[in-house]
Design a protein around this motif. Structure first.
Motif, PDB file in Angstrom:
ATOM      1  N   ARG A  31      -8.538   1.208  39.326  1.00 27.57           N
ATOM      2  CA  ARG A  31      -9.982   1.434  39.330  1.00 27.57           C
ATOM      3  C   ARG A  31     -10.504   1.222  37.912  1.00 27.57           C
ATOM      4  O   ARG A  31     -10.006   1.805  36.968  1.00 27.57           O
ATOM      5  N   GLU A  32     -11.526   0.380  37.792  1.00 33.60           N
ATOM      6  CA  GLU A  32     -12.086   0.065  36.485  1.00 33.60           C
ATOM      7  C   GLU A  32     -13.305   0.934  36.213  1.00 33.60           C
ATOM      8  O   GLU A  32     -14.002   1.352  37.129  1.00 33.60           O
ATOM      9  N   ALA A  33     -13.558   1.190  34.937  1.00 35.84           N
ATOM     10  CA  ALA A  33     -14.713   2.003  34.562  1.00 35.84           C
ATOM     11  C   ALA A  33     -16.018   1.273  34.866  1.00 35.84           C
ATOM     12  O   ALA A  33     -17.003   1.876  35.293  1.00 35.84           O
ATOM     13  N   ASP A  34     -16.025  -0.036  34.667  1.00 36.32           N
ATOM     14  CA  ASP A  34     -17.213  -0.835  34.927  1.00 36.32           C
ATOM     15  C   ASP A  34     -16.883  -1.871  35.993  1.00 36.32           C
ATOM     16  O   ASP A  34     -15.806  -2.451  35.984  1.00 36.32           O
ATOM     17  N   GLU A  35     -17.812  -2.087  36.902  1.00 31.77           N
ATOM     18  CA  GLU A  35     -17.590  -3.091  37.931  1.00 31.77           C
ATOM     19  C   GLU A  35     -17.575  -4.469  37.297  1.00 31.77           C
ATOM     20  O   GLU A  35     -18.440  -4.816  36.506  1.00 31.77           O
TER      21      GLU A  35
END
Length: 91
Positions: A31-35
């Protein structure tokens, strides 16, 4: 399945699934902090097919309910297949 409004939503779902699987293959299921670009492309593909599927339903359901319902069911399965990795992997 002869009409573009029947197969374009399915193709868009398959493309969205390919974007997700390609992103997972390259970067892993983190899961990334920013899309990123993959997330935005997936969102555009999923949202963009809704008007095409609605047009198909409005045009072909009155003319031939049974075949149109089969195509709509196939479109729904394709949408669920594209959404499944996002939901199951919490991406």
């Amino acid at each position: 399945m002869k009409h573009p409004s029947a197969f374009v939503p399915i193709a868009m779902s398959v493309a969205a699934l390919g974007v997700v699987l390609g992103h997972i293959a390259i970067f892993g299921a983190v899961r990334e902090a920013d899309e990123g670009t993959a997330a935005h492309l997936w969102q555009l593909l999923m949202a963009g097919q809704m008007p095409v599927a609605a047009y198909f339903a409005l045009k072909w359901l009155p003319r031939g309910p049974a075949p149109a319902l089969r195509v709509l069911a196939l479109q729904a399965v394709a949408i669920l297949a594209a959404c499944a990795p996002v939901y199951l992997l919490d991406l």
